[in-house]
Design an enzyme around this catalytic site. Structure first.
Site, PDB file in Angstrom:
ATOM      1  N   HIS A   1       0.797  -1.227   0.000  1.00  0.00           N
ATOM      2  CA  HIS A   1       0.000   0.000   0.000  1.00  0.00           C
ATOM      3  C   HIS A   1       0.831   1.280   0.000  1.00  0.00           C
ATOM      4  CE1 HIS A   1      -3.324  -2.775   0.450  1.00  0.00           C
ATOM      5  NE2 HIS A   1      -3.931  -1.856  -0.264  1.00  0.00           N
TER       6      HIS A   1
ATOM      7  N   GLU B   1     -11.087 -11.032  -6.202  1.00  0.00           N
ATOM      8  CA  GLU B   1      -9.673 -11.068  -5.819  1.00  0.00           C
ATOM      9  C   GLU B   1      -9.314 -12.372  -5.131  1.00  0.00           C
ATOM     10  OE1 GLU B   1      -8.920  -7.612  -3.332  1.00  0.00           O
ATOM     11  OE2 GLU B   1     -10.883  -7.748  -2.402  1.00  0.00           O
TER      12      GLU B   1
ATOM     13  N   ASP C   1      -4.528  -8.754  -5.116  1.00  0.00           N
ATOM     14  CA  ASP C   1      -4.787  -9.915  -4.272  1.00  0.00           C
ATOM     15  C   ASP C   1      -5.012 -11.179  -5.101  1.00  0.00           C
ATOM     16  OD1 ASP C   1      -4.541  -9.121  -1.555  1.00  0.00           O
ATOM     17  OD2 ASP C   1      -6.319  -7.867  -1.806  1.00  0.00           O
TER      18      ASP C   1
ATOM     19  N   CYS D   1      -9.424  -3.138 -10.924  1.00  0.00           N
ATOM     20  CA  CYS D   1      -8.877  -2.033 -10.139  1.00  0.00           C
ATOM     21  C   CYS D   1      -7.550  -2.397  -9.487  1.00  0.00           C
ATOM     22  CB  CYS D   1      -9.882  -1.546  -9.103  1.00  0.00           C
ATOM     23  SG  CYS D   1     -10.375  -2.834  -7.963  1.00  0.00           S
TER      24      CYS D   1
HETATM   25  C1  PEP Z   1      -6.551  -5.592  -5.247  1.00  0.00           C
HETATM   26  O1  PEP Z   1      -6.434  -6.496  -4.419  1.00  0.00           O
HETATM   27  O2  PEP Z   1      -6.211  -5.709  -6.438  1.00  0.00           O
HETATM   28  C2  PEP Z   1      -7.105  -4.291  -4.846  1.00  0.00           C
HETATM   29  C3  PEP Z   1      -7.356  -3.366  -5.746  1.00  0.00           C
HETATM   30  O3  PEP Z   1      -7.316  -4.075  -3.526  1.00  0.00           O
HETATM   31  P1  PEP Z   1      -6.157  -3.682  -2.487  1.00  0.00           P
HETATM   32  O4  PEP Z   1      -4.913  -3.394  -3.272  1.00  0.00           O
HETATM   33  O5  PEP Z   1      -6.647  -2.511  -1.719  1.00  0.00           O
HETATM   34  O6  PEP Z   1      -6.054  -4.933  -1.665  1.00  0.00           O
HETATM   35 MG    MG Z   2      -7.392  -6.365  -2.493  1.00  0.00          MG
END
Ligand code: PEP
Ligand code: MG
Length: 571
Positions: free
Chosen positions: A190, A432, A456, A503
């Site tokens: 993140h 995911e 994920d 996403c």
């Molecule tokens: C993902 O897992 O691709 C996602 C967009 O969610 P995060 O990165 O917040 O886990």
């Molecule tokens: Mg995710």
């Protein structure tokens, strides 16, 4: 002699500045009874006085080098240290309760932080952050530990750290912090994601950067190719300045597409949306010409504070985003806490495998008050724009049905109370978890849309922790295994007349984009800064031509074969 250290390119751009090695102080506060309150108060006053001296020096320097407005934060910190309400309260506590200065300072500052954070006023919330930083500084002096925080930086630097927590990243002052590099983390950790939304060049997963580099040494962060040059020669600096200039020119070219829609060369339209973490990111979304928000990670609203955000605070954040997007689609994801995103105030037990544990929808279905509060805030905000609600980490249809059931219950309650709620909110899920990708045909009958979370999905499909740089070679978005799952999801959505978006970081990856277009992806949601390069790339791609190659690609043996084919054929 210069040294080149390789890592993972996390955020595009070049930064050249002095290194600032960030160490997080261990502030363990022991509560002790004291007898001599006068000398304890003296110790406290001494800590305040050194902190003031330090801050004055920092403020002067910032003033001189960067101007008064940018130095204002340090003036605010100095004001906190001179505020009798805080300082006298600590002294009284030491005197009346006969406790040590550390405990008294911690109690009083926590009390003020809580009070300001609860106020429905951005200015007061910033004061809470100031008090938190200042009290850390004073406590570090009382405890005799070295204190460095991103908020204490007052000159142009690049930060080197073992890791940056999402809340550290949120505190980075873009005026001072030109780039960063970390020892650990991958492209989808993140802090990497936040660095892209803040447009700070970053390299993560270097393994050794904090060991090898000392404070003050000149460093180049190459966030385009993923390495760090330590102690560069004049020639190297000149080369990278040229690279920086070229990147800037390229950005100016892309900027011409800011008000355009996104079409392939054979006139197939797709939507390019952006991922955001806070309402403040909307500025970058609009500046970068995104056509919507494809993922609002609401968990950042819950982080960097001492308690859950109220329904009212959430309502304000969500309605602000919806309003500013002026009717463009906004996909808001419900709380996805867990994994590398912790909420210490929930006091959840430590888990051995947090990414496989009690996170996201699992927690929300169990801790329903938290979930219901968020859903109410979302439903109330829905009349401010084009809201789509998305549940994270759905593994079974039962979880989706339960989550949607709770949403409908809250909606009914609000409507019966006379609150206006939009009638056209789409409700979808993140795909995911591999079980959900495999069952996409079943899900597609009940959800309004899918958004594929490849960060994920790849970690779970390849069984490779996204935070662990030692297994980062298994982050393989172009592996045919992943591409086949992606195809299953897109085809399942289309069969039921639904749309499929993505996403995860893969959606903005220039090698993946042609393949995703060929697979029929409808919406690509990415870091705002990737939108214009992606639009420019798609303009030059023919969906029909790529589609003709898809079966062949899905039958390839390895990720390397896919990359080679894509590079040779989809330029
Ligand atoms: C993902 O897992 O691709 C996602 C967009 O969610 P995060 O990165 O917040 O886990
Ligand atoms: Mg995710």
């Amino acid at each position: 002699m210069s040294e080149r250290i390789s890592g993972i390119a996390a955020s595009a751009g070049i930064a050249i500045a002095k290194a600032f090695v960030l160490q997080n102080p261990e502030l363990t506060i022991e509560r002790k009874s004291i007898t001599d309150s006068a000398s304890e108060i003296e110790r406290f006053e001494a800590a305040i006085s050194v902190s003031k001296d330090e801050l004055s020096v920092i403020k002067e320097k910032a003033n001189k080098e960067l101007g008064e407005d940018k130095a204002a934060i340090f003036a605010a910190h100095l004001l906190v240290l001179s505020d009798p309400e805080l300082v006298d309260a600590v002294k009284q506590k030491i005197e009346n309760e006969k406790v040590n200065a550390e405990a008294a300072m911690d109690d009083v500052s926590s009390m003020f932080i809580n009070m300001f954070e609860q106020m429905d006023n951005e200015y007061m919330k910033e004061r809470a952050a100031d008090i938190r930083d200042v009290s850390k500084r004073v406590l570090a002096h009382l405890l005799n530990v070295t204190f460095t925080t991103p908020a204490s930086i007052s000159e142009e630097v690049v930060i080197l750290a073992e890791d940056l927590t999402p809340s550290d990243t949120a505190q980075l002052n873009r005026n001072f912090v030109k780039g960063f590099a970390t020892d650990i983390g991958g492209r989808t950790s993140h802090s990497a994601i936040m660095s892209r939304s803040m447009e700070i060049p970053a390299v993560v997963g270097t393994k050794t950067i904090t060991e090898k580099v000392e404070n003050g040494v000149t460093v180049i962060i190459d966030g385009l190719d993923g390495h760090v040059i330590v102690n560069p020669s004049q020639d190297e600096i000149a080369t990278y300045q040229e690279k920086q200039k070229q990147y800037q020119q390229q950005k100016e070219e892309w900027a011409k597409l800011v008000n355009e829609k996104t079409f392939s060369s054979d006139s197939v339209q797709v939507e390019l949306a952006a991922n955001i973490g806070t309402p403040a990111d909307i500025k970058g979304v609009l500046e970068n010409g995104a056509e919507g928000v494809g993922l609002y990670r609401t968990e950042f609203l819950y982080m960097g504070r001492d308690q859950l955000p109220t329904e009212e605070e959430q309502f304000k954040a969500y309605s602000e985003v919806l309003e500013k997007m002026e009717g463009k689609p906004v996909v808001i994801r419900t709380l996805d806490i867990g994994g590398d995103k912790e909420l210490p105030y929930l006091n959840l037990p430590k888990e051995l495998n947090p990414f496989l544990g009690f996170r996201a929808i699992r927690l929300c279905l169990e801790e329903q008050e938290i979930f219901r509060t968020q859903l109410r805030a979302l439903l109330r905000a829905s009349s401010f724009g084009n809201l789509k609600i998305m549940f994270p980490m759905i593994a079974t249809l039962g979880e989706f049905r339960a989550a949607k059931g709770i949403l409908l219950e809250e909606k009914e309650k609000l409507v019966s109370e006379g609150t206006k709620v939009s009638e056209s909110i789409e409700v979808g899920i993140m795909v995911e978890i591999p079980s959900t990708a495999v069952m996409a045909d079943t899900f597609a009958k009940e959800v309004d849309f899918f958004s594929i979370g490849t960060n994920d999905l790849i970690q779970y499909t390849m069984a490779a922790d996204r935070m662990n740089e030692q297994v980062s070679y298994l982050y393989q978005p172009y592996n045919p295994a992943i591409l086949r799952l992606v195809k299953m999801v897109i085809d399942a959505a289309h069969k039921e007349g639904k749309w499929a978006g993505m996403c995860g970081e893969m959606a903005g990856d220039p090698i993946a984009i042609p393949i995703l277009l060929g697979l029929g992806l409808d919406e690509f949601s990415m870091s705002a800064t990737s939108v214009l390069p992606a639009r420019s790339q798609i303009l030059g791609l023919s969906k029909e031509k790529i589609s003709a190659h898809i079966d062949h690609i899905l039958q390839m043996d390895t990720m390397e074969d896919v990359i080679k084919f894509a590079e040779e054929n989809f330029k």
